[in-house]
Write an enzyme that holds these catalytic residues in place. Sequence first.
Site, PDB file in Angstrom:
ATOM      1  N   GLY A 147       0.871  -1.180   0.000  1.00 39.49           N
ATOM      2  CA  GLY A 147       0.000   0.000   0.000  1.00 39.49           C
ATOM      3  C   GLY A 147       0.903   1.224   0.000  1.00 39.49           C
ATOM      4  O   GLY A 147       1.669   1.434   0.946  1.00 39.49           O
ATOM      5  N   ILE A 158      -0.266   7.011   3.796  1.00 40.41           N
ATOM      6  CA  ILE A 158       0.609   6.530   4.869  1.00 40.41           C
ATOM      7  C   ILE A 158       1.846   5.853   4.278  1.00 40.41           C
ATOM      8  O   ILE A 158       2.967   6.086   4.719  1.00 40.41           O
ATOM      9  CB  ILE A 158      -0.138   5.561   5.821  1.00 40.41           C
ATOM     10  CG1 ILE A 158      -1.314   6.279   6.506  1.00 40.41           C
ATOM     11  CG2 ILE A 158       0.820   4.985   6.873  1.00 40.41           C
ATOM     12  CD1 ILE A 158      -2.121   5.406   7.454  1.00 40.41           C
ATOM     13  N   GLY A 159       1.648   5.046   3.233  1.00 41.31           N
ATOM     14  CA  GLY A 159       2.767   4.321   2.616  1.00 41.31           C
ATOM     15  C   GLY A 159       3.881   5.265   2.179  1.00 41.31           C
ATOM     16  O   GLY A 159       5.069   4.981   2.380  1.00 41.31           O
ATOM     17  N   ARG A 207     -13.322   4.333   3.401  1.00 41.73           N
ATOM     18  CA  ARG A 207     -14.790   4.325   3.328  1.00 41.73           C
ATOM     19  C   ARG A 207     -15.251   5.524   2.513  1.00 41.73           C
ATOM     20  O   ARG A 207     -14.868   6.647   2.783  1.00 41.73           O
ATOM     21  CB  ARG A 207     -15.346   4.403   4.741  1.00 41.73           C
ATOM     22  CG  ARG A 207     -16.817   4.093   4.793  1.00 41.73           C
ATOM     23  CD  ARG A 207     -17.176   3.671   6.196  1.00 41.73           C
ATOM     24  NE  ARG A 207     -18.490   4.145   6.551  1.00 41.73           N
ATOM     25  CZ  ARG A 207     -18.968   4.132   7.785  1.00 41.73           C
ATOM     26  NH1 ARG A 207     -18.228   3.695   8.775  1.00 41.73           N
ATOM     27  NH2 ARG A 207     -20.182   4.556   8.028  1.00 41.73           N
ATOM     28  N   ASN A 246     -12.124  -4.796   2.162  1.00 38.17           N
ATOM     29  CA  ASN A 246     -10.782  -4.869   2.744  1.00 38.17           C
ATOM     30  C   ASN A 246     -10.398  -6.283   3.177  1.00 38.17           C
ATOM     31  O   ASN A 246      -9.213  -6.627   3.195  1.00 38.17           O
ATOM     32  CB  ASN A 246     -10.635  -3.852   3.883  1.00 38.17           C
ATOM     33  CG  ASN A 246     -10.407  -2.443   3.342  1.00 38.17           C
ATOM     34  OD1 ASN A 246     -10.158  -2.268   2.153  1.00 38.17           O
ATOM     35  ND2 ASN A 246     -10.500  -1.439   4.199  1.00 38.17           N
ATOM     36  N   VAL A 269      -2.129  -2.242   9.365  1.00 33.66           N
ATOM     37  CA  VAL A 269      -2.646  -0.899   9.659  1.00 33.66           C
ATOM     38  C   VAL A 269      -4.047  -0.688   9.079  1.00 33.66           C
ATOM     39  O   VAL A 269      -4.835   0.113   9.586  1.00 33.66           O
ATOM     40  CB  VAL A 269      -1.676   0.182   9.084  1.00 33.66           C
ATOM     41  CG1 VAL A 269      -2.114   1.581   9.464  1.00 33.66           C
ATOM     42  CG2 VAL A 269      -0.244  -0.063   9.550  1.00 33.66           C
ATOM     43  N   HIS A 298      -9.340  -0.161  18.228  1.00 27.03           N
ATOM     44  CA  HIS A 298      -9.022   1.091  17.551  1.00 27.03           C
ATOM     45  C   HIS A 298     -10.337   1.723  17.126  1.00 27.03           C
ATOM     46  O   HIS A 298     -10.978   1.267  16.215  1.00 27.03           O
ATOM     47  CB  HIS A 298      -8.158   0.785  16.325  1.00 27.03           C
ATOM     48  CG  HIS A 298      -7.614   2.004  15.671  1.00 27.03           C
ATOM     49  ND1 HIS A 298      -7.068   3.045  16.377  1.00 27.03           N
ATOM     50  CD2 HIS A 298      -7.500   2.333  14.365  1.00 27.03           C
ATOM     51  CE1 HIS A 298      -6.653   3.974  15.525  1.00 27.03           C
ATOM     52  NE2 HIS A 298      -6.913   3.560  14.302  1.00 27.03           N
TER      53      HIS A 298
HETATM   54  N1  APR Z   1      -2.732  -4.425  -2.854  1.00 28.16           N
HETATM   55  C1  APR Z   1      -1.892  -3.405  -2.595  1.00 28.16           C
HETATM   56  N2  APR Z   1      -2.296  -2.146  -2.405  1.00 28.16           N
HETATM   57  C2  APR Z   1      -3.614  -1.909  -2.465  1.00 28.16           C
HETATM   58  C3  APR Z   1      -4.557  -2.914  -2.731  1.00 28.16           C
HETATM   59  C4  APR Z   1      -4.067  -4.230  -2.933  1.00 28.16           C
HETATM   60  N3  APR Z   1      -4.876  -5.247  -3.191  1.00 28.16           N
HETATM   61  N4  APR Z   1      -5.793  -2.346  -2.750  1.00 28.16           N
HETATM   62  C5  APR Z   1      -5.635  -1.040  -2.493  1.00 28.16           C
HETATM   63  N5  APR Z   1      -4.317  -0.762  -2.325  1.00 28.16           N
HETATM   64  C6  APR Z   1      -3.682   0.528  -2.107  1.00 28.16           C
HETATM   65  C7  APR Z   1      -4.389   1.684  -2.768  1.00 28.16           C
HETATM   66  O1  APR Z   1      -4.147   1.713  -4.169  1.00 28.16           O
HETATM   67  C8  APR Z   1      -3.793   2.880  -2.043  1.00 28.16           C
HETATM   68  O2  APR Z   1      -2.655   3.407  -2.688  1.00 28.16           O
HETATM   69  O3  APR Z   1      -3.692   0.891  -0.729  1.00 28.16           O
HETATM   70  C9  APR Z   1      -3.399   2.280  -0.670  1.00 28.16           C
HETATM   71  C10 APR Z   1      -4.148   2.904   0.493  1.00 28.16           C
HETATM   72  O4  APR Z   1      -3.762   4.227   0.581  1.00 28.16           O
HETATM   73  P1  APR Z   1      -4.745   5.432   0.973  1.00 28.16           P
HETATM   74  O5  APR Z   1      -6.083   5.199   0.368  1.00 28.16           O
HETATM   75  O6  APR Z   1      -4.021   6.699   0.673  1.00 28.16           O
HETATM   76  O7  APR Z   1      -4.933   5.234   2.540  1.00 28.16           O
HETATM   77  P2  APR Z   1      -3.970   5.677   3.733  1.00 28.16           P
HETATM   78  O8  APR Z   1      -4.339   7.040   4.183  1.00 28.16           O
HETATM   79  O9  APR Z   1      -2.556   5.394   3.387  1.00 28.16           O
HETATM   80  O10 APR Z   1      -4.484   4.664   4.868  1.00 28.16           O
HETATM   81  C11 APR Z   1      -4.297   3.277   4.707  1.00 28.16           C
HETATM   82  O11 APR Z   1      -4.634   2.801   7.023  1.00 28.16           O
HETATM   83  O12 APR Z   1      -5.343   4.121   8.784  1.00 28.16           O
HETATM   84  C12 APR Z   1      -5.714   3.179   7.837  1.00 28.16           C
HETATM   85  O13 APR Z   1      -8.025   3.679   7.455  1.00 28.16           O
HETATM   86  C13 APR Z   1      -6.759   3.720   6.903  1.00 28.16           C
HETATM   87  O14 APR Z   1      -7.261   1.574   5.970  1.00 28.16           O
HETATM   88  C14 APR Z   1      -6.597   2.800   5.747  1.00 28.16           C
HETATM   89  C15 APR Z   1      -5.091   2.518   5.730  1.00 28.16           C
END
Ligand code: APR
Length: 311
Positions: free
Chosen positions: A10, A14-15, A85, A98, A121, A178
Amino acid sequence: MGRKKIALIGGGQIGGILALIGAQKELGDLVILDIPEVEGMVKGKALDIMELRPHDGYDANITGTSNYADIEGSDVVVITAGVPRKPGMTRDDLLSVNLKIITNVANNVKKYAPNAFVIVVSNPLDAIVYAFYKVSGFPKNRVIGMAGALDSARFRAFIAMETGLSAQDVTCMVLGGHGPTMVPLPRLATVGGVPIDKLLSKEEIDAVVKRTREAGTEIVKLLGNGSAYFSPAASIMEMVESYLKDKKRVIPSAALCEGEYGIDGYFIGVPCVIGSDGIERILEIDLTDDEKELLNNTLTAVKSTVEESKL
Ligand code: APR
């Protein structure tokens, strides 16, 4: 021996910050993996951080990919993959999307990084970390959910803001799931060893506790699009660092409880000692009757999300 390898599954908000902090702390080489549709985005973030190296002076390689073979042999895997969401989406919809994602991620992590310490996370955290544990079959000391590190950082920040004292000197503990049922423990919070009830009134402490419980939502509302990412990323990296450097820090985290705090078979936020064996110990403390009741409420909430996921 080479450097340690950290896989970030991801590469969203956050990543990206995780990759930056991980590189700046020189914790190891970082691989950011995301879905093929956004491979360019994670390659771009990785390259941007590589190009920051001349300013910051760290030696780490940061790469972006959508190919799981690239995470092969990772020492640590951090999973933020998931969808947020969206308006019109129920909690159940979010959970089912998810859960599919974590199942796919868990199978790949098992295949390519079978010895990694895994930090989950993605939300809803308590159910997703449980799902990872079930699908991967990893031992319980190598699967942990990040929640308490962030919730307690927020609690510390609010106590510092309210007292006007250094956030660095505030220590505290947050137990439970959480979400709004989490259990901050003001009884144990101190600033440099001074109990907070010597520094703040009961009303002020109650307000700080309430704000901690709602801190995630407060940021979601302010941002208008997405959830918090700076403090979550820093919280995750503290856990990664404690593992890789065998620091044995005490960090509240979601761990599989098997009898601790009277909880059996659920991941819930408890004080964990994180060292080179992963979760090395769960520290148990005596709770007051009121605190026990709050922990019971949070357990009910966690159980119902886990049961909804039918694992
Ligand atoms: N494999 C890899 N990455 C994926 C997949 C998958 N199958 N499906 C979605 N992703 C990626 C998305 O493309 C996106 O880049 O996961 C990433 C999630 O990033 P954001 O939507 O920016 O979310 P972020 O703010 O980083 O939060 C991530 O942490 O705190 C929790 O609620 C939050 O569940 C969320 C997570």
